[in-house]
Structure formats: C-alpha cells, structure tokens
Design a protein around this motif. Structure first.
Motif, short mmCIF file in Angstrom:
data_model
loop_
_atom_site.label_atom_id
_atom_site.label_comp_id
_atom_site.label_asym_id
_atom_site.label_seq_id
_atom_site.Cartn_x
_atom_site.Cartn_y
_atom_site.Cartn_z
N GLU A 12 0.81 -1.22 0.00
CA GLU A 12 0.00 0.00 0.00
C GLU A 12 0.84 1.27 0.00
O GLU A 12 0.31 2.38 0.01
CB GLU A 12 -0.93 0.03 1.23
N TYR A 24 -8.16 6.46 5.76
CA TYR A 24 -7.69 5.23 5.11
C TYR A 24 -6.43 4.72 5.79
O TYR A 24 -6.31 3.52 6.10
CB TYR A 24 -7.46 5.51 3.63
N TRP A 25 -5.49 5.62 6.05
CA TRP A 25 -4.24 5.20 6.70
C TRP A 25 -4.48 4.74 8.13
O TRP A 25 -3.81 3.82 8.62
CB TRP A 25 -3.22 6.35 6.69
N LYS A 64 -7.09 3.14 9.20
CA LYS A 64 -7.61 1.78 9.12
C LYS A 64 -6.47 0.79 8.83
O LYS A 64 -6.41 -0.30 9.41
CB LYS A 64 -8.67 1.68 8.01
N LEU A 65 -5.59 1.18 7.91
CA LEU A 65 -4.45 0.31 7.61
C LEU A 65 -3.56 0.10 8.84
O LEU A 65 -3.10 -1.02 9.13
CB LEU A 65 -3.61 0.91 6.47
N ARG A 66 -3.31 1.21 9.55
CA ARG A 66 -2.46 1.14 10.74
C ARG A 66 -3.08 0.21 11.79
O ARG A 66 -2.38 -0.62 12.39
CB ARG A 66 -2.24 2.53 11.32
N LYS A 78 -2.67 -3.40 10.76
CA LYS A 78 -1.29 -3.89 10.89
C LYS A 78 -0.90 -4.10 12.34
O LYS A 78 -0.02 -4.90 12.65
CB LYS A 78 -0.32 -2.90 10.23
#
Length: 444
Positions: free
Chosen positions: A399, A434-435, A437-439, A442
């Motif tokens: 990503e 968005y970031w 949610k990614l964080r 992870k």
C-alpha cells in the motif's frame, strides 16, 4: 498744558480685552460648548444617565482617563468638568512638558490646596509620558492634591502604566455619528445666521468628510462659507474640489492601523469579500504600505484558509510578487484580487491549530529520543545499540504505507491535525482515515 495722564496697568488690560473682542476667532472656538449639556455625541458620558452626570450628582469625582479619537470633546468636557466642580483648571501637554514642568504644576496645586481650592489637572496626550513621568502622578492623585484627567487617542491598556490605570476610571469618547455632526452644522448655521451653501448630497458628503471629528466638521463648514460666492450653492463634486477632501484619520503606528487590519482579517475569515475589499481600500487610501498588506494577506492564507485551498498561499505570494513587479497603483489590484480569493475560499485553521498543539507538546515533553527504528546507524556502535533495526521502507509495502510508529516511545502516538470535511481537506481527511484503518489492521 495739563500733564499727561499715566497709563495704568488696568488700561492696558482693557485695551487688550478690546483687541481680543475684535480679533477673529475660529468657528470651532466660538461654538465650544459652555455647559456639559451642550456637548454632542457623548450622551453615554454627559447625557441624563451618563457616567459623568452620575458622578456629579454624587459630588464625588476621581481621576479619569478620556480615551477617544480627536475632535470628540475630551478637552472641552475636562474644562466644563472643572467649572461644574469649582476646581481650578490647569492644562499641560505631554508633548511639551517634562519632569521639571510637572514639579511646578504639582507645587502650585499643593499651594492652591492649602488655600482651600482644588485642582483639576488636564493632561493632554498623556500616553506620551514615559513610565517614570506617569509614576510621578501617583502621589498627587492619591493624596488628593490634583484630580487628574488624562486624554489619549491610544488604547490606555497598552500605553498607560497599570499603577496609573488602577487609580483612574477610563471613559471612552466615541467618534461623532452623522446625527451629531448635523447638530453641529445646524448650530453653526444658527450662530452665523446663514445656511451652508450646499445641496443635499454635498451636505451628506461634508458630514462624511468630518470623519467623526467635531472640530474638523466646523473647520470644514467655515472653509465652505469662505469659498462660496454670493448666491452660490455647491454640489458634491464642487465641494470635493474646493476642500481637496480631508484625509482619513489613520495613524499607521497606532490604533487606527490595528483596528483596520483586524477588520480586514476578520472580514476575510468571515467570507465577506465586499467588507474585506472596503477595509483594504480604506488602508490603501490612507497611505498604508501595500507590501505590509501583502504580508498580512499571506498570513491570512496560512492561518485561515490553510490546506482547505492549497492554492491560496500560492496566489497570495504571487500577488506580493506582482506588486513588486508592477508597483503602484496597478500592483494594488493584485493584492485586492488575492483578498477576494481568500474571502471566497473554503476556510480552515486546522493546520494552524495543529502547529500550536504540536509546539505545545514539543515544549512540554522535552528532549525525547525518536524511536530507534527510524534512526540512521552510520557507525557500528549505533548499529549495536539497535539504531535502524526493524525499520520498514514504506515504498516496499503493497500500500506504500508501513503504519509504523514515528513518535518517541515515551510519548506515544499523538493527534494534532484534524482536517475539517470541506474544501481540499475533505480529500486529506479521506487519506488520513484510510491510513488509520491500515495502521489499525497492521497493529492487530
């Protein structure tokens, strides 16, 4: 031949009085109010329920500071106040007086007090005295030697010592409105026994030219009478040609300067391009440095528009460069165009707020070491200490986002920037969400 009668001092006085009666006096001086009730435009001070009216009713008068623009009646009210309280009126100006002058005035007031007469000491331009000079008033104010009435066109909160302000009440004199100026014109016409030779539009223009200054309004009226030939009536254009228009009241180093800058900034922030242009033109007309205004416009771009419209800063810097290139008067149009752009742009102070919050945290948290995984390890010792260990190169992730922590471990993740859902920051908000949610994914 009879001897020549000696000329007595009293004869000289009578002769001088006769000359004084015959000497022409300016209209503002002839129309100076003789009672507090004749003062116009300051009903909140000398009207039936005014602050001074109430003081006089209780027969208690303390030291005062009169704050207001020129020509609003500060000196006149001080003189009338001395008459109303049967105090000896003494006037000094901070422009022409020093410590030695003050000592003489205070000594005379003490002597007068011993004879049973109080002193109202009117201090014009009191803000021009330095701190030590202002402090010299404190003892004579405290022991009642003088009732000090200071007049200032500057904000007392900034220009007068706290000790002096604590011993005096501040009364604010307002610029005269159109109704008050009209009253002065009507009184002048009554005294002169003739109408101002102006049509209705020209009369309204003359009121505006007075700019809230009563003394200036009467001086302008006197100039009109002097200029008019028999039977002549001026229209607005003729009036402006004859008087060459009085310059606006505006001191680039004083309150007028900061008041208009504040009005311009708040009009831009409030998305009112018409009001913003009005205040910008007021300052151009008064001779404000266009580059100063260009710098303020750049500040508005970063403080009030920010990333809601990233082009705002670009356009404001371009306006500054355009003024540099074109000069006056064409260059002012570039600044005006930038002001219109800012006033009509989406607004956000999220960047400004984030910066202040981050600065506060940086000062409070101290010299914390960043997490070791984002530190370079140019030496073997640093590598052995774990510098750079575990760092993920974001471009190598699918990503393009590793989601690692970049804050000091002792501080933990912080949130400073919170973009609103408007303008370009709506897109930034989507990216941040968005970031986030990614964080979170992870970290599981």
């Amino acid at each position: 031949m009879s001897p020549k009668r000696p000329q007595h001092h009293s004869d000289n006085l009578f002769a001088a009085a006769g000359l004084e009666r015959e000497a022409p006096r300016p209209l503002p001086d002839r129309l100076r109010p003789r009672t507090l009730g004749e003062v116009v435009g300051q009903d909140h001070i000398v009207g039936p329920d005014g602050a001074l009216t109430r003081m006089l009713e209780t027969r208690t008068l303390g030291s005062l500071v009169f704050w207001g623009p020129p020509g609003t009646g500060k000196t006149t009210v001080a003189r009338l106040l001395a008459d109303a309280t049967e105090l000896h009126f003494e006037q000094i100006s901070a422009v022409f007086s020093g410590v030695a002058d003050l000592k003489k005035v205070f000594d005379a007031a003490r002597a007068r007090r011993e004879m049973g007469t109080g002193t109202l000491l009117f201090v014009d331009e009191v803000h021009r005295f330095n701190k030590a000079q202002q402090d010299s008033f404190l003892p004579v104010m405290e022991d009642g030697t003088v009732v000090m009435v200071g007049a200032t066109t500057e904000n007392p909160s900034f220009e007068l010592n706290a000790a002096l302000l604590s011993r005096a009440r501040v009364l604010v004199f307002r610029s005269l409105d159109a109704e008050a100026i009209e009253k002065l014109f009507a009184h002048a016409e009554e005294v002169e026994g003739k109408q101002l030779p102006l049509d209705a539009e020209a009369r309204a223009v003359l009121v505006r030219m007075a700019d809230g200054d009563g003394r200036a309004s009467l001086t302008l009226a006197e100039e009109v009478w002097r200029s008019a030939r028999a039977g002549e009536v001026f229209n607005a254009a003729q009036l402006q040609d004859i008087l060459q228009r009085r310059a606006p009241i505006y001191d680039k180093g004083a309150d007028g300067h900061y008041n208009l800058i504040s009005a311009l900034h708040k009009s831009v922030r409030g998305s009112d391009p018409d009001a913003a242009l009005y205040y910008l033109c007021r300052m151009f007309d008064a001779g404000e440095d266009p580059l100063f205004l260009a710098r303020r416009v750049v500040r508005m771009a970063v403080e009030d528009i920010g990333l809601a419209d990233p082009q705002a800063l670009v356009i404001c810097n371009a306006a500054k460069d355009a003024y540099d290139f074109l000069g006056s008067p064409e260059g002012e149009l570039a600044i005006a165009q930038a002001v219109i752009y800012l006033a009509t742009a989406p607004k956000s102070n999220a960047g400004y707020t984030a910066y202040k919050a981050a600065m506060s945290t940086a000062k409070r948290a101290g010299s914390l070491l960043p997490p070791k995984h984002i530190l370079n390890a140019p030496t073997g010792l640093m590598k052995s200490e774990g510098y750079g260990e575990g760092y993920q190169y974001d471009h190598d992730t699918p990503e393009g986002f590793s989601g690692q922590n970049y804050f000091p471990d002792a501080l933990g993740r912080q949130t400073f920037y919170d973009p609103p859902d408007r303008g370009f920051e709506r897109e930034i908000r989507k990216r941040l969400d968005y970031w986030a949610k990614l964080r979170a994914a992870k970290e599981k």
